[in-house]
Every structure is written in C-alpha cells, then in structure tokens.
Design a protein around this motif. Structure first.
Motif, mmCIF file in Angstrom:
data_model
loop_
_atom_site.group_PDB
_atom_site.id
_atom_site.type_symbol
_atom_site.label_atom_id
_atom_site.label_comp_id
_atom_site.label_asym_id
_atom_site.label_seq_id
_atom_site.Cartn_x
_atom_site.Cartn_y
_atom_site.Cartn_z
ATOM 1 N N UNK A 154 3.397 -28.478 -8.473
ATOM 2 C CA UNK A 154 2.263 -29.035 -9.210
ATOM 3 C C UNK A 154 2.793 -30.153 -10.097
ATOM 4 N N UNK A 155 2.156 -31.328 -9.988
ATOM 5 C CA UNK A 155 2.621 -32.473 -10.760
ATOM 6 C C UNK A 155 1.621 -33.601 -10.726
ATOM 7 N N UNK A 163 5.182 -30.563 -29.440
ATOM 8 C CA UNK A 163 5.154 -29.151 -29.816
ATOM 9 C C UNK A 163 5.330 -28.259 -28.593
ATOM 10 N N UNK A 164 4.693 -28.620 -27.496
ATOM 11 C CA UNK A 164 4.823 -27.823 -26.271
ATOM 12 C C UNK A 164 6.255 -27.845 -25.750
ATOM 13 N N UNK A 165 6.878 -29.006 -25.774
ATOM 14 C CA UNK A 165 8.244 -29.132 -25.257
ATOM 15 C C UNK A 165 9.243 -28.385 -26.125
ATOM 16 N N UNK A 166 9.152 -28.570 -27.441
ATOM 17 C CA UNK A 166 10.161 -27.997 -28.340
ATOM 18 C C UNK A 166 10.013 -26.501 -28.526
ATOM 19 N N UNK A 167 8.805 -25.989 -28.342
ATOM 20 C CA UNK A 167 8.588 -24.561 -28.570
ATOM 21 C C UNK A 167 8.437 -23.772 -27.266
ATOM 22 N N UNK A 168 7.442 -24.122 -26.458
ATOM 23 C CA UNK A 168 7.180 -23.336 -25.246
ATOM 24 C C UNK A 168 8.217 -23.593 -24.157
ATOM 25 N N UNK A 169 8.361 -24.839 -23.742
ATOM 26 C CA UNK A 169 9.280 -25.135 -22.637
ATOM 27 C C UNK A 169 10.711 -24.763 -22.987
ATOM 28 N N UNK A 170 11.139 -25.099 -24.198
ATOM 29 C CA UNK A 170 12.508 -24.774 -24.618
ATOM 30 C C UNK A 170 12.732 -23.266 -24.645
ATOM 31 N N UNK A 171 11.715 -22.509 -25.054
ATOM 32 C CA UNK A 171 11.853 -21.050 -25.091
ATOM 33 C C UNK A 171 12.027 -20.473 -23.695
ATOM 34 N N UNK A 172 11.234 -20.944 -22.758
ATOM 35 C CA UNK A 172 11.345 -20.459 -21.377
ATOM 36 C C UNK A 172 12.701 -20.818 -20.794
ATOM 37 N N UNK A 173 13.170 -22.008 -21.073
ATOM 38 C CA UNK A 173 14.477 -22.423 -20.557
ATOM 39 C C UNK A 173 15.614 -21.622 -21.188
ATOM 40 N N UNK A 217 5.504 -29.919 -17.280
ATOM 41 C CA UNK A 217 4.795 -29.273 -16.168
ATOM 42 C C UNK A 217 4.031 -28.035 -16.630
ATOM 43 N N UNK A 218 4.656 -27.201 -17.455
ATOM 44 C CA UNK A 218 3.952 -26.013 -17.935
ATOM 45 C C UNK A 218 2.688 -26.398 -18.696
ATOM 46 N N UNK A 219 2.805 -27.388 -19.553
ATOM 47 C CA UNK A 219 1.667 -27.778 -20.383
ATOM 48 C C UNK A 219 0.545 -28.407 -19.563
ATOM 49 N N UNK A 220 0.856 -29.465 -18.819
ATOM 50 C CA UNK A 220 -0.193 -30.227 -18.141
ATOM 51 C C UNK A 220 -0.576 -29.635 -16.788
ATOM 52 N N UNK A 221 0.379 -29.056 -16.084
ATOM 53 C CA UNK A 221 0.087 -28.538 -14.760
ATOM 54 C C UNK A 221 -0.568 -27.175 -14.763
ATOM 55 N N UNK A 222 -0.176 -26.328 -15.740
ATOM 56 C CA UNK A 222 -0.652 -24.944 -15.722
ATOM 57 C C UNK A 222 -1.552 -24.607 -16.913
ATOM 58 N N UNK A 246 -5.834 -15.981 -26.094
ATOM 59 C CA UNK A 246 -7.049 -16.281 -25.334
ATOM 60 C C UNK A 246 -6.796 -16.080 -23.844
ATOM 61 N N UNK A 247 -7.857 -15.710 -23.137
ATOM 62 C CA UNK A 247 -7.732 -15.464 -21.700
ATOM 63 C C UNK A 247 -7.126 -16.649 -20.975
ATOM 64 N N UNK A 248 -7.501 -17.872 -21.382
ATOM 65 C CA UNK A 248 -7.017 -19.073 -20.717
ATOM 66 C C UNK A 248 -5.502 -19.230 -20.833
ATOM 67 N N UNK A 249 -4.919 -18.634 -21.873
ATOM 68 C CA UNK A 249 -3.472 -18.707 -22.060
ATOM 69 C C UNK A 249 -2.753 -17.531 -21.399
ATOM 70 N N UNK A 250 -3.309 -16.349 -21.601
ATOM 71 C CA UNK A 250 -2.648 -15.138 -21.107
ATOM 72 C C UNK A 250 -2.602 -15.105 -19.587
ATOM 73 N N UNK A 251 -3.660 -15.569 -18.915
ATOM 74 C CA UNK A 251 -3.645 -15.518 -17.455
ATOM 75 C C UNK A 251 -2.565 -16.429 -16.871
ATOM 76 N N UNK A 252 -2.194 -17.483 -17.609
ATOM 77 C CA UNK A 252 -1.099 -18.341 -17.143
ATOM 78 C C UNK A 252 0.223 -17.585 -17.209
ATOM 79 N N UNK A 253 0.495 -16.961 -18.336
ATOM 80 C CA UNK A 253 1.763 -16.238 -18.467
ATOM 81 C C UNK A 253 1.827 -15.046 -17.521
ATOM 82 N N UNK A 254 0.697 -14.354 -17.322
ATOM 83 C CA UNK A 254 0.697 -13.210 -16.417
ATOM 84 C C UNK A 254 0.920 -13.632 -14.970
#
Length: 424
Positions: A258-259, A386-396, A186-191, A215-223
C-alpha cells in the motif's frame, strides 16, 4: 470577475473571461504584475506561463523551499507576498487560511463552480468551514500496488477488504514474499488514515479535534496489522530506506504494497530504487475496512495552489491558477497525477504510452481520487512528525502498534492544544 476554464493555451486561459464579481481594485491602464512562488518541480510551467502571457501580464517567478516561513516573513514586513504560490505540502493551507496568518484568499468568487465541481471530492483537503481555500494540483492518494506475476503464480486476487488483505498477506508470507514496508509514513497514510484514525478531523464550529487511540477506527488497524508484523509479513523499515531497497525491493521480495499513486514512476521503476521489471506491477483499489461504507485513501502528499488575499490582481492570479491545473502542456509534462478530473484524460494518454505497469492505472487512480479520507484535514501542527516520532519509531523499536498509536495520540493532543485546538 469569473472566467471560463479553457483546456488550451495560456493566452486563451487568460483571455477568455466572464464578467461577474469584481476582484481587487486596480488601475485598468496599468499592466498587471504577478509574483508566483513555486518549487523547482513547478518552475518550468510557471516560466512558460510567464512567457506566454508576457504581452498582457508581467509575471515574476521565484523559487522557494519553505513557504510557511517565507509568508510569515512577509506578514511581519507587511509586504512581499506573492500573488500565487504552489507548495508541495498540503498541510500548509492550515497556516495560510488561519485568521492569524491571513494569506489565503477564499476562491468562491474567483473560480467558477464548473471548475470546483470538476474536482469532485479530490479537492476535499482544500475545503474548510464552507470555503475553498486552495486548489489541489496533483494527487498522492493511496492505492494497493501488487505484483501481477506473483499473484498469478499463487492464484491470488487483489484483496477488496482488509480482512482479505490479512489473509492474502499470510499466503504471500508463507510463499516467501512480503506485503510491503510500513515504515516512513505508510502506517499513517496507508492504514490509519484509510480507516479514519487521523487525529486531524477539525470541527470548525468549535475548533475541536477528536483524538482517541481507543476509537474503533484506530483499534481495528492495530488488530489487523499486529499479527502480520509479528509474523514478518511486513518489513518495518521505510520503502525508501537504502538497505530495504537493496535487500528486499531490488530482490523482488515484495508482492503487495500500500502506497502513493506516484510510487510507480518514483519508487518502483528506477534502477536506483526497487528496479521492478516492466510489466509486473499494477495498481488496485484500496481495500475497505470492516464497518466503513467507502474504501478511503490516505494521501502521501499532493501539492496545492494558494491565491493571496493581498494580491492587487486576483483575477489574473486566478487565470494563472486555472492554467496550472488544466493546461495540456502542463499536464503532459507533469511527473504526478492531476487532481482536476478533466485533466485526467490528458494524463491517461501519457500513462497508456508507458510500458512499465502491467495495466493502465488511470481508472484506479480516478476512483480513489474521489475517496480521499475527509477526516484527514490540514492542521496547525506537524501531525506527520508526531506519527513518525511516536508511532512508527515505536513499532520499529519492537513495541506493539497499538502502543505506538497511543503514543501518537498523546503527542498529537499536546501539539493540538499548543496550536489552540480543544481536544475531545
């Protein structure tokens, strides 16, 4: 040879052709033979097609589950390729169009412009370096799902911007409702992808990819999302997680999610999943990110048809391809939304007959089908992994979303360079 696309029977789709550019040379006295590889979901229409054209073409249907590996085996053996294949993984086309692989046949001389234009921009993930390498079978574009009953009770409207999304999520959280689960993809594809933070936007001129977590496209998601994660407005588990389903989904605690466009029939309705009562959920267009001109969708899948460059009967394979993307008998039985826009009218009748959703979603799906994020391209590495193992796993694990995006960027950079891309 090019053909006119006919929304009708398989025999009509095969028989009506226009003389044009010649396909692969073959003996006109020999009955054409096609081998079609598909998954279990597409097996029935493939076999129905084989039966319908049996007088004119010998069609063999074979089930496969790892198309990239099986094509690699055929390449090593220098034989055994199918004439046409369906893969549910749209990223596979990066392998098949790669010169080192050589399986995919460009479709420009085999499929009419009318057919290609019938997709609008819904076939963008099949287009690369001025060529069309595949045809999208079905759509999996992200949309905003929401509970119409809860929204009405609280006097809310579906948000049209992500700033509004955050405000609505805060109001829902205060009322005891979640604004979705953000685990899995969801984080990767939805946001991220809807914002343009894809790490997969390939420049064919120099085979480069820009990967920049700052990049702005990434930072605005996290913010935007981090305060909602911190407040508990989101659940960080997957919306398909069994515990999440039992504790949240089936308890009616999700008011906004979002899905993928296919989630209604697959995730929300079934009793073993969220078991949402009929008449509550509806689909709305994606919110737009501040600074964007378009409210883009990410893609939660969406299968593709690929024609073989090795086929002796490319015209017959193209006729079969056109049948699968457009024939009413296929569309009516399809569990997913057709990508070919003229076929949406057929699917709309099916959607109108369902009483599960509060509103017919076809118009929303059609709008978002033309807003697929063009920067989310197929690549020669596992971007989702890569998104699942690094980003999603980190947030979880309790780390910040921005830290997760940065880990995702590091992993994507390494994988991209190993695959032969230059990273900017």
């Amino acid at each position: 040879m090019k053909r006119l696309l006919i929304l009708g029977t398989a025999t009509a789709a095969f028989a009506i052709v226009l003389a044009g550019c010649a396909g692969a040379a073959s003996d006109p006295a020999q009955k054409p033979e096609l081998v079609i590889w598909t998954d279990a979901t597409r097996e029935a229409p493939a076999r129905a097609y084989a039966e319908a054209v049996a007088d004119d073409v010998d069609v063999t249907v074979e089930l496969k589950d790892n198309f990239v590996s099986d094509i690699a085996l055929a390449n090593r053996a220098d034989e055994g390729w199918p004439d046409l294949l369906f893969t549910p993984n749209p990223n596979d086309i990066a392998q098949f169009r790669d010169p080192a692989n050589g399986f995919a046949q460009p479709l420009g001389d085999l499929i009419t412009n009318d057919v290609l234009e019938g997709y609008g921009s819904a076939n963008v993930s099949c287009e690369f370096d001025g060529q069309t390498w595949c045809l999208k079978n079905d759509l999996a574009q992200s949309v905003l799902w929401y509970d119409t009953v809860i929204f009405e009770e609280l006097g809310l409207e579906p948000p049209s911007t992500f700033d509004e999304f955050a405000t609505v999520a805060d109001e829902l959280n205060a009322a005891g409702y979640l604004s979705g689960a953000i685990g899995s993809t969801v984080l990767q594809y939805g946001f991220l992808n809807s914002s343009g933070c894809t790490f997969s936007d390939v420049d064919p001129a120099d085979n480069s990819i820009e990967i920049d977590a700052s990049a702005r496209e990434c930072v605005r998601v996290s913010e935007t999302l981090q305060p909602l994660i911190d407040s508990g407005a989101f659940d960080t588990r997957s919306p398909f997680d069994a515990e999440f389903i039992a504790e949240v989904g089936q308890q009616g605690k999700v008011a906004m999610q979002i899905g993928g466009s296919w989630w209604g029939d697959v995730l929300f309705a079934p009793a073993e999943n969220w078991a949402v009562p009929p008449g509550r959920f509806a689909a709305a267009e994606m919110p737009i990110w501040d600074g964007n001109d378009v409210a883009y969708s990410g893609q939660f899948g969406g299968g593709i048809w690929v024609l073989s460059s090795h086929s002796e009967y490319k015209d017959e394979a193209a006729a079969a391809l056109e049948y699968f993307i457009s024939d009413p008998s296929v569309i009516e039985e399809s569990p997913t939304i057709p990508a070919y826009e003229p076929a949406l009218a057929i699917w709309q009748e099916k959607a109108a007959a369902s009483d599960f959703l509060a509103e017919n979603p076809t118009d929303v799906f059609a709008v978002q089908a033309q807003r697929l994020q063009p920067a989310a391209q197929a690549v020669l590495f596992d971007i989702q992994g890569a998104a699942l193992s690094e980003m999603t796993a980190s947030v979880q694990a309790g780390e910040s979303l921005q830290a997760g995006i940065e880990k995702f960027a590091i992993s994507a950079t390494q994988l991209a360079e190993e695959a032969g891309y230059s990273v900017e």
